[in-house]
Scaffold this motif. Structure first.
Motif, PDB file in Angstrom:
ATOM      1  N   GLU A  55     -10.862  -7.605 -20.360  1.00  0.00           N
ATOM      2  CA  GLU A  55     -12.152  -7.288 -19.739  1.00  0.00           C
ATOM      3  C   GLU A  55     -13.282  -8.057 -20.415  1.00  0.00           C
ATOM      4  N   LEU A  56     -13.220  -8.154 -21.738  1.00  0.00           N
ATOM      5  CA  LEU A  56     -14.233  -8.914 -22.471  1.00  0.00           C
ATOM      6  C   LEU A  56     -14.180 -10.393 -22.091  1.00  0.00           C
ATOM      7  N   LEU A  57     -12.968 -10.903 -21.928  1.00  0.00           N
ATOM      8  CA  LEU A  57     -12.809 -12.306 -21.524  1.00  0.00           C
ATOM      9  C   LEU A  57     -13.314 -12.535 -20.102  1.00  0.00           C
ATOM     10  N   GLU A  58     -13.001 -11.609 -19.217  1.00  0.00           N
ATOM     11  CA  GLU A  58     -13.456 -11.722 -17.833  1.00  0.00           C
ATOM     12  C   GLU A  58     -14.978 -11.721 -17.770  1.00  0.00           C
TER      13      GLU A  58
ATOM     14  N   GLU B  41     -16.908 -13.191 -19.627  1.00  0.00           N
ATOM     15  CA  GLU B  41     -17.385 -14.539 -19.920  1.00  0.00           C
ATOM     16  C   GLU B  41     -16.810 -15.567 -18.946  1.00  0.00           C
ATOM     17  N   GLY B  42     -16.229 -15.045 -17.879  1.00  0.00           N
ATOM     18  CA  GLY B  42     -15.711 -15.939 -16.855  1.00  0.00           C
ATOM     19  C   GLY B  42     -14.341 -16.514 -17.160  1.00  0.00           C
ATOM     20  N   ILE B  43     -13.628 -15.915 -18.124  1.00  0.00           N
ATOM     21  CA  ILE B  43     -12.283 -16.389 -18.473  1.00  0.00           C
ATOM     22  C   ILE B  43     -11.257 -15.539 -17.732  1.00  0.00           C
ATOM     23  N   SER B  44     -10.603 -16.141 -16.768  1.00  0.00           N
ATOM     24  CA  SER B  44      -9.632 -15.435 -15.927  1.00  0.00           C
ATOM     25  C   SER B  44      -8.317 -15.257 -16.688  1.00  0.00           C
ATOM     26  N   THR B  45      -7.888 -14.010 -16.799  1.00  0.00           N
ATOM     27  CA  THR B  45      -6.766 -13.701 -17.695  1.00  0.00           C
ATOM     28  C   THR B  45      -5.676 -12.898 -16.998  1.00  0.00           C
ATOM     29  N   SER B  46      -4.445 -13.347 -17.147  1.00  0.00           N
ATOM     30  CA  SER B  46      -3.290 -12.556 -16.722  1.00  0.00           C
ATOM     31  C   SER B  46      -2.885 -11.630 -17.858  1.00  0.00           C
ATOM     32  N   VAL B  47      -2.456 -10.430 -17.519  1.00  0.00           N
ATOM     33  CA  VAL B  47      -1.952  -9.480 -18.512  1.00  0.00           C
ATOM     34  C   VAL B  47      -0.540  -9.082 -18.097  1.00  0.00           C
ATOM     35  N   ILE B  48       0.422  -9.323 -18.988  1.00  0.00           N
ATOM     36  CA  ILE B  48       1.840  -9.145 -18.638  1.00  0.00           C
ATOM     37  C   ILE B  48       2.527  -8.222 -19.635  1.00  0.00           C
ATOM     38  N   ASP B  49       3.165  -7.215 -19.104  1.00  0.00           N
ATOM     39  CA  ASP B  49       3.939  -6.257 -19.894  1.00  0.00           C
ATOM     40  C   ASP B  49       5.377  -6.781 -20.003  1.00  0.00           C
ATOM     41  N   MET B  50       5.710  -7.363 -21.160  1.00  0.00           N
ATOM     42  CA  MET B  50       7.056  -7.891 -21.395  1.00  0.00           C
ATOM     43  C   MET B  50       7.842  -6.839 -22.175  1.00  0.00           C
ATOM     44  N   HIS B  51       8.142  -5.730 -21.495  1.00  0.00           N
ATOM     45  CA  HIS B  51       8.805  -4.614 -22.176  1.00  0.00           C
ATOM     46  C   HIS B  51      10.225  -4.936 -22.615  1.00  0.00           C
ATOM     47  N   THR B  52      10.874  -5.898 -21.951  1.00  0.00           N
ATOM     48  CA  THR B  52      12.217  -6.294 -22.370  1.00  0.00           C
ATOM     49  C   THR B  52      12.128  -7.611 -23.140  1.00  0.00           C
ATOM     50  N   ILE B  53      12.492  -7.557 -24.404  1.00  0.00           N
ATOM     51  CA  ILE B  53      12.470  -8.744 -25.254  1.00  0.00           C
ATOM     52  C   ILE B  53      13.757  -9.541 -25.080  1.00  0.00           C
ATOM     53  N   LYS B  54      14.837  -8.824 -24.870  1.00  0.00           N
ATOM     54  CA  LYS B  54      16.144  -9.454 -24.682  1.00  0.00           C
ATOM     55  C   LYS B  54      16.944  -8.613 -23.699  1.00  0.00           C
TER      56      LYS B  54
ATOM     57  N   GLU C 211       3.534  -7.735 -14.294  1.00  0.00           N
ATOM     58  CA  GLU C 211       2.197  -8.312 -14.383  1.00  0.00           C
ATOM     59  C   GLU C 211       1.173  -7.255 -13.996  1.00  0.00           C
ATOM     60  N   LEU C 212       0.342  -6.853 -14.963  1.00  0.00           N
ATOM     61  CA  LEU C 212      -0.658  -5.824 -14.721  1.00  0.00           C
ATOM     62  C   LEU C 212      -1.902  -6.392 -14.057  1.00  0.00           C
ATOM     63  N   GLN C 213      -2.217  -7.638 -14.348  1.00  0.00           N
ATOM     64  CA  GLN C 213      -3.305  -8.322 -13.651  1.00  0.00           C
ATOM     65  C   GLN C 213      -3.056  -9.822 -13.700  1.00  0.00           C
ATOM     66  N   SER C 214      -3.598 -10.524 -12.700  1.00  0.00           N
ATOM     67  CA  SER C 214      -3.350 -11.957 -12.572  1.00  0.00           C
ATOM     68  C   SER C 214      -4.611 -12.750 -12.875  1.00  0.00           C
ATOM     69  N   GLY C 215      -4.443 -13.888 -13.554  1.00  0.00           N
ATOM     70  CA  GLY C 215      -5.560 -14.764 -13.880  1.00  0.00           C
ATOM     71  C   GLY C 215      -5.125 -16.210 -13.881  1.00  0.00           C
ATOM     72  N   THR C 216      -6.068 -17.118 -14.114  1.00  0.00           N
ATOM     73  CA  THR C 216      -5.771 -18.543 -14.020  1.00  0.00           C
ATOM     74  C   THR C 216      -5.945 -19.315 -15.321  1.00  0.00           C
ATOM     75  N   ASP C 217      -6.714 -18.785 -16.279  1.00  0.00           N
ATOM     76  CA  ASP C 217      -7.014 -19.529 -17.505  1.00  0.00           C
ATOM     77  C   ASP C 217      -6.031 -19.233 -18.639  1.00  0.00           C
ATOM     78  N   ALA C 218      -5.823 -17.962 -18.917  1.00  0.00           N
ATOM     79  CA  ALA C 218      -4.969 -17.561 -20.037  1.00  0.00           C
ATOM     80  C   ALA C 218      -4.012 -16.470 -19.593  1.00  0.00           C
TER      81      ALA C 218
ATOM     82  N   TYR D 174      -9.907 -10.651 -28.296  1.00  0.00           N
ATOM     83  CA  TYR D 174     -10.869 -11.405 -27.486  1.00  0.00           C
ATOM     84  C   TYR D 174     -11.422 -12.602 -28.252  1.00  0.00           C
ATOM     85  N   GLU D 175     -11.830 -12.377 -29.494  1.00  0.00           N
ATOM     86  CA  GLU D 175     -12.403 -13.461 -30.305  1.00  0.00           C
ATOM     87  C   GLU D 175     -11.381 -14.556 -30.569  1.00  0.00           C
TER      88      GLU D 175
END
Length: 327
Positions: free
Chosen positions: A225-228, A230-243, A201-208, A318-319
Motif C-alpha cells: 500500500e505504501l508503494l502504491e 508512490e505509484g509503484i505497482s506491486t504484485s503480492v504473492i502467497d507462496m505457501h508451498t516452498i517445496k 496471487e493476492l494482488q497484481s502489479g507491474t513494477d515489483a 517499503y523502504e
C-alpha cells in the motif's frame, strides 16, 4: 442465509483468534481424526501448549505423548506409518526439525513414510525465550531432504485447508506454523483456491513482485500500500508451498523490475534461496531481493523488536523495495 453468514463470520473470528496452531491442533486435527480412523497424533510433552487437549480427550487410543523425546517420536511415527496409518507429529519447530533431523531424513525422506510434521512457533514467535527457541533455519534444512513437501501457511484459514489436504495426500510433509493468536486473515475459510504446490496471487502489479511465506501477509500488504501510494505497482504473492515450488508463478513474474522475497526465516536457504535458485538458470531474470533474518543470531527480545531488527515491518519493507528500485 443470514444465519449462514453469521456462522461464517463467527468461524472466521474464531480461527483468527486461535491462530495457526490453535486452528490446526484444536480444529483441523479433530476433524481429521474423526474422518480418518487410521490417523494418529503424536506430541513430545507439549499436549496442552500445542492446543491438543481436545484431541487427547476425544481420541485417547490414537494420541501418543512421548514426553521430551522428540527423536523417539519420529521413530514411533514411522512405525505407525509403516502399518498404513496417517500420522501427525508435533512440537515446537526448533525441536522438531533440528533435534530430529537424522530421524526425519531416514524415516520420512528415505523411506517415504506418511508422516506429517507440524512445527509450531516457527520464526521468532518465542521472543524472549531466545535462540534456542527461534526457528529461522527450518525451511533450509527440511527442503534439502528428498521427498518431503514443505509448506508455510499465511493464516489460520489457509493452515486449516492445508491440513485437510495433507491428510488426504500420501507422503511426508513439514507444515510450518508461524505467528501467535489473533492473526490477520487474508484467506476465506471456504477458499477452494488453496492448493498445496500452487501459490496464490493476492494482488497484481507491474513494477515489483513481493513473494512471501508464512504469517507475514498483512505486513507485506501494508508495505505494498505504501508503494502504491508512490505509484509503484506491486504484485503480492502467497507462496505457501516452498517445496514443490510453483515455478509457473515465478515465470509469470519475469517481466518485473525486481522480485522481493519476504519471510520470517534466514535469507539463506529459505524462500529467498529457493526463488534465487530458480531464476539462476536463466541468462536474464529480475533482480531478486531477499528480506528476512540476516546471517546472524538475533539477540533475545520481544517478537516485535525482533521483526524490526530483521527488517520485517511494513515501513522497512517499503523502504528497502523503494531503495532497490531507485538503484
Amino acid at each position: 442465509s443470514t444465519r449462514k453468514e453469521s456462522s461464517a463470520a463467527s468461524d472466521v473470528y474464531k480461527r483468527q483468534m486461535l491462530g495457526q496452531r490453535g486452528t490446526v491442533c484444536g480444529v483441523a486435527l479433530i476433524e481429521i481424526m474423526e474422518e480418518y480412523q487410521n490417523s494418529y497424533t503424536l506430541t513430545a510433552d507439549l499436549a496442552h501448549l500445542s492446543g491438543l487437549d481436545r484431541v487427547q480427550h476425544m481420541f485417547p487410543e490414537r494420541f501418543v505423548n512421548v514426553g521430551i523425546a522428540e527423536q523417539n517420536m519420529i521413530g514411533i511415527a514411522a512405525g505407525l506409518a509403516a502399518e498404513g496409518n496417517v500420522v501427525f507429529a508435533t512440537t515446537y519447530a526448533t525441536f522438531l526439525t533440528m533435534r530430529c533431523y537424522e530421524q526425519i531424513r531416514h524415516h520420512m525422506g528415505y523411506q517415504h513414510m506418511n508422516i506429517k510434521l507440524i512445527g509450531s512457533a516457527a520464526g521468532v514467535e518465542m521472543g524472549m525465550s531466545g535462540n534456542t527457541h527461534y526457528t529461522y533455519e527450518d525451511i533450509a534444512i527440511m527442503r534439502a531432504i528428498p521427498n518431503i513437501t514443505v509448506v508455510s501457511p499465511a493464516d489460520p484459514a489457509e493452515a486449516y485447508q492445508i491440513m485437510h489436504q495433507a491428510a488426504a495426500t500420501e507422503g511426508p510433509m513439514y507444515i510450518r506454523l508461524t505467528g501467535g493468536m489473533n492473526q490477520q486473515m487474508v484467506t476465506k475459510c471456504e477458499d477452494s483456491d488453496i492448493q498445496i504446490g500452487k501459490s496464490k496471487e493476492l494482488q497484481s502489479g507491474t513494477d515489483a513482485a513481493v513473494i512471501f511465506a508464512g504469517n507475514i501477509a498483512g505486513t507485506v500488504q501494508k508495505a505494498a500500500e505504501l508503494l502504491e501510494g508512490e505509484g509503484i505497482s506491486t504484485s503480492v504473492i502467497d507462496m505457501h508451498t516452498i517445496k514443490p515450488l510453483d515455478t509457473k508463478q515465478l515465470e509469470n513474474q519475469m517481466g518485473k523490475k525486481i522480485v522481493v522475497t519476504v519471510e520470517e526465516h534466514s535469507i539463506i536457504g529459505g524462500l529467498g534461496g529457493v526463488v534465487s535458485e530458480y531464476y539462476a538458470q536463466f541468462e536474464q531474470h529480475p533482480k531478486v531481493v531477499r528480506i528476512g533474518v540476516e546471517d546472524q543470531f538475533l539477540h533475545p527480545a520481544g517478537k516485535e523488536l525482533l521483526l524490526e531488527t530483521a527488517g520485517l515491518t511494513p515501513q522497512k519493507i517499503y523502504e528497502r523495495i523503494r531503495k532497490e528500485l531507485n538503484r
